[in-house]
Design a protein around this motif. Structure first.
Motif, PDB file in Angstrom:
ATOM      1  N   LEU A 224       0.827  -1.209   0.000  1.00 50.56           N
ATOM      2  CA  LEU A 224       0.000   0.000   0.000  1.00 50.56           C
ATOM      3  C   LEU A 224       0.860   1.257   0.000  1.00 50.56           C
ATOM      4  O   LEU A 224       0.535   2.250  -0.677  1.00 50.56           O
ATOM      5  CB  LEU A 224      -0.926  -0.011   1.214  1.00 50.56           C
ATOM      6  N   ILE A 225       1.961   1.240   0.749  1.00 49.83           N
ATOM      7  CA  ILE A 225       2.864   2.400   0.767  1.00 49.83           C
ATOM      8  C   ILE A 225       3.423   2.655  -0.622  1.00 49.83           C
ATOM      9  O   ILE A 225       3.459   3.795  -1.099  1.00 49.83           O
ATOM     10  CB  ILE A 225       4.000   2.175   1.790  1.00 49.83           C
ATOM     11  N   LEU A 226       3.866   1.591  -1.297  1.00 45.20           N
ATOM     12  CA  LEU A 226       4.411   1.732  -2.649  1.00 45.20           C
ATOM     13  C   LEU A 226       3.359   2.269  -3.610  1.00 45.20           C
ATOM     14  O   LEU A 226       3.653   3.112  -4.475  1.00 45.20           O
ATOM     15  CB  LEU A 226       4.934   0.386  -3.144  1.00 45.20           C
ATOM     16  N   MET A 227       2.131   1.799  -3.466  1.00 46.10           N
ATOM     17  CA  MET A 227       1.072   2.257  -4.364  1.00 46.10           C
ATOM     18  C   MET A 227       0.752   3.736  -4.162  1.00 46.10           C
ATOM     19  O   MET A 227       0.394   4.441  -5.106  1.00 46.10           O
ATOM     20  CB  MET A 227      -0.187   1.406  -4.167  1.00 46.10           C
ATOM     21  N   PHE A 228       0.900   4.229  -2.934  1.00 47.67           N
ATOM     22  CA  PHE A 228       0.584   5.630  -2.670  1.00 47.67           C
ATOM     23  C   PHE A 228       1.734   6.568  -3.043  1.00 47.67           C
ATOM     24  O   PHE A 228       1.493   7.730  -3.371  1.00 47.67           O
ATOM     25  CB  PHE A 228       0.220   5.817  -1.188  1.00 47.67           C
ATOM     26  N   ILE A 229       2.980   6.079  -2.973  1.00 46.17           N
ATOM     27  CA  ILE A 229       4.107   6.977  -3.250  1.00 46.17           C
ATOM     28  C   ILE A 229       4.546   6.939  -4.700  1.00 46.17           C
ATOM     29  O   ILE A 229       5.276   7.819  -5.149  1.00 46.17           O
ATOM     30  CB  ILE A 229       5.311   6.653  -2.334  1.00 46.17           C
ATOM     31  N   PRO A 231       3.380   7.522  -8.332  1.00 45.04           N
ATOM     32  CA  PRO A 231       2.227   8.162  -8.999  1.00 45.04           C
ATOM     33  C   PRO A 231       1.432   7.255  -9.934  1.00 45.04           C
ATOM     34  O   PRO A 231       0.196   7.263  -9.870  1.00 45.04           O
ATOM     35  CB  PRO A 231       2.882   9.329  -9.749  1.00 45.04           C
ATOM     36  N   PRO A 232       2.059   6.475 -10.827  1.00 48.52           N
ATOM     37  CA  PRO A 232       1.245   5.646 -11.731  1.00 48.52           C
ATOM     38  C   PRO A 232       0.398   4.592 -11.025  1.00 48.52           C
ATOM     39  O   PRO A 232      -0.529   4.048 -11.609  1.00 48.52           O
ATOM     40  CB  PRO A 232       2.296   4.976 -12.628  1.00 48.52           C
ATOM     41  N   LEU A 233       0.736   4.309  -9.756  1.00 44.92           N
ATOM     42  CA  LEU A 233       0.010   3.269  -9.018  1.00 44.92           C
ATOM     43  C   LEU A 233      -0.966   3.849  -8.000  1.00 44.92           C
ATOM     44  O   LEU A 233      -1.735   3.100  -7.398  1.00 44.92           O
ATOM     45  CB  LEU A 233       1.005   2.362  -8.286  1.00 44.92           C
ATOM     46  N   SER A 234      -0.918   5.147  -7.807  1.00 37.34           N
ATOM     47  CA  SER A 234      -1.722   5.761  -6.751  1.00 37.34           C
ATOM     48  C   SER A 234      -3.213   5.592  -7.009  1.00 37.34           C
ATOM     49  O   SER A 234      -3.693   5.849  -8.121  1.00 37.34           O
ATOM     50  CB  SER A 234      -1.392   7.249  -6.648  1.00 37.34           C
ATOM     51  N   ARG A 246     -13.347  24.812 -14.924  1.00 37.41           N
ATOM     52  CA  ARG A 246     -13.083  23.869 -16.003  1.00 37.41           C
ATOM     53  C   ARG A 246     -11.871  22.998 -15.659  1.00 37.41           C
ATOM     54  O   ARG A 246     -10.840  23.499 -15.220  1.00 37.41           O
ATOM     55  CB  ARG A 246     -12.823  24.614 -17.314  1.00 37.41           C
ATOM     56  N   VAL A 247     -11.985  21.694 -15.858  1.00 38.84           N
ATOM     57  CA  VAL A 247     -10.893  20.770 -15.576  1.00 38.84           C
ATOM     58  C   VAL A 247      -9.826  20.909 -16.648  1.00 38.84           C
ATOM     59  O   VAL A 247     -10.114  20.840 -17.842  1.00 38.84           O
ATOM     60  CB  VAL A 247     -11.408  19.308 -15.543  1.00 38.84           C
ATOM     61  N   ILE A 248      -8.581  21.125 -16.205  1.00 39.36           N
ATOM     62  CA  ILE A 248      -7.496  21.241 -17.178  1.00 39.36           C
ATOM     63  C   ILE A 248      -6.536  20.064 -17.103  1.00 39.36           C
ATOM     64  O   ILE A 248      -5.813  19.792 -18.042  1.00 39.36           O
ATOM     65  CB  ILE A 248      -6.722  22.557 -16.986  1.00 39.36           C
ATOM     66  N   SER A 249      -6.512  19.354 -16.004  1.00 37.98           N
ATOM     67  CA  SER A 249      -5.658  18.166 -15.915  1.00 37.98           C
ATOM     68  C   SER A 249      -6.097  17.308 -14.745  1.00 37.98           C
ATOM     69  O   SER A 249      -6.724  17.795 -13.802  1.00 37.98           O
ATOM     70  CB  SER A 249      -4.181  18.548 -15.742  1.00 37.98           C
ATOM     71  N   SER A 250      -5.775  16.064 -14.822  1.00 37.79           N
ATOM     72  CA  SER A 250      -6.064  15.147 -13.718  1.00 37.79           C
ATOM     73  C   SER A 250      -5.008  14.070 -13.688  1.00 37.79           C
ATOM     74  O   SER A 250      -4.500  13.651 -14.729  1.00 37.79           O
ATOM     75  CB  SER A 250      -7.451  14.501 -13.883  1.00 37.79           C
ATOM     76  N   THR A 251      -4.630  13.663 -12.509  1.00 39.29           N
ATOM     77  CA  THR A 251      -3.626  12.622 -12.360  1.00 39.29           C
ATOM     78  C   THR A 251      -4.142  11.551 -11.427  1.00 39.29           C
ATOM     79  O   THR A 251      -4.893  11.823 -10.493  1.00 39.29           O
ATOM     80  CB  THR A 251      -2.311  13.195 -11.790  1.00 39.29           C
ATOM     81  N   GLY A 252      -3.747  10.355 -11.653  1.00 45.75           N
ATOM     82  CA  GLY A 252      -4.165   9.240 -10.814  1.00 45.75           C
ATOM     83  C   GLY A 252      -3.651   7.952 -11.390  1.00 45.75           C
ATOM     84  O   GLY A 252      -3.210   7.902 -12.552  1.00 45.75           O
ATOM     85  N   GLY A 253      -3.680   6.915 -10.603  1.00 47.62           N
ATOM     86  CA  GLY A 253      -3.144   5.643 -11.042  1.00 47.62           C
ATOM     87  C   GLY A 253      -3.937   5.035 -12.182  1.00 47.62           C
ATOM     88  O   GLY A 253      -5.148   5.149 -12.249  1.00 47.62           O
TER      89      GLY A 253
END
Length: 288
Positions: A224-229, A231-234, A246-253
């Motif tokens: 879980l720690i690795l997944m949170f730290i 970015p591609p896995l968060s 207006r949404v201009i960008s979004s990031t998440g796993g």
């Protein structure tokens, strides 16, 4: 030699497990017959029909509730009993008095370990098939078959890409993840925990239980720690908006990245646990 070891291990565990699963199937058949009898009573005709029907329906309903509760407990108990019994037999054949014979056989450590793993795999598959057959016996009626067929069609449609490429990848990822997590990680962890427990001078079984739950909890926390730290896995998505909203960008796993990570994680741990078991069996064997 692996084939002979497998046959011996299979015979040593199968009698009790065959009886348990036979009882489960017999219990399912009894339930199916009871349901059929109850339906025939409800559709019957005769004198004082309303009174008899009301009483019969009440009794049948109470019996059905009790049966389902016992049945659910029975299935859970069968699954847990199968895993526990196989683990106990594995520990006894490797590190108890029986372990003296096992570890003096003119065979490699790998063959001894794989014999145990293959028996575990075989009975896990039989256990799953028996539970599935038991449930099917109870729920397969002309009125329910349409829903059952549609459920299977939807599942296999997603699995083989009939629901779209993304749906296929998600379904394959879930199925493959469950298979790897149980047949590789879970069984390798049981084996490794038993080997670690054998290193204790006393309370070897308790040591194996502590090792099993401790390692499982520890690896979950690290995962879980690795997944949170990373970015591609968060699992947390961050959305950036302008003042106007207006949404201009979004990031998440990414779901695919998370699936690949989890599959790789459990495969690597499975290999580590197997190699650790092999090391203890060859370098740190303790039969006291």
């Amino acid at each position: 030699m692996l084939k002979k070891l497998y046959k011996y291990d299979w015979k040593s565990v199968s009698m009790i497990l065959l009886i348990l699963h036979g009882v489960l199937l017999a219990y399912s058949i009894i339930g199916r017959l009871a349901i059929t009898i109850g339906e025939n009573m409800a559709s019957g005709r005769g004198e004082n029909f309303d009174t008899h029907l009301s009483l019969s329906t009440t009794i049948f309903g109470l019996g059905a509730v009790a049966y389902i509760m016992i049945y659910a407990i029975f299935i859970i108990g069968i699954v847990l009993a199968t895993i526990l019994y196989l683990a106990v037999r594995m520990q006894k054949s490797l590190f108890s008095e029986e372990g003296y014979l096992t570890n003096t056989l003119p065979v490699s450590c790998d063959k001894i370990l794989w014999s145990k793993i293959l028996v575990f795999w075989t009975w896990s598959i039989i256990d799953f098939l028996c539970v599935a057959l038991s449930i099917f016996i109870l729920v397969s009626y002309p009125d329910t078959m349409t829903d059952i067929v549609e459920g299977f069609h939807s599942f296999f449609g997603s699995l083989f890409g009939l629901g779209g490429f993304n749906a296929m990848l998600e379904a394959l990822g879930v199925v493959l993840g469950l298979l790897i997590q149980y047949f590789f990680y879970f069984i390798a962890l049981i084996l490794f925990s038993i080997c670690l427990g054998s290193l204790f001078k006393t309370h070897k079984t308790l040591g194996a239980l502590v090792a099993f739950f401790g390692i499982n909890m520890g690896q979950t926390i690290v995962m879980l720690i690795l997944m949170f730290i990373i970015p591609p896995l968060s699992p947390i998505s961050t959305i950036v908006t302008t003042e106007s909203g207006r949404v201009i960008s979004s990031t998440g796993g990414s779901g695919n990245a998370q699936t690949i990570f989890l599959l790789s994680w459990y495969l690597i741990l499975s290999i580590v646990f197997y190699l650790g078991s092999r090391y203890i069996m060859t370098k740190k064997l303790n039969l006291d």
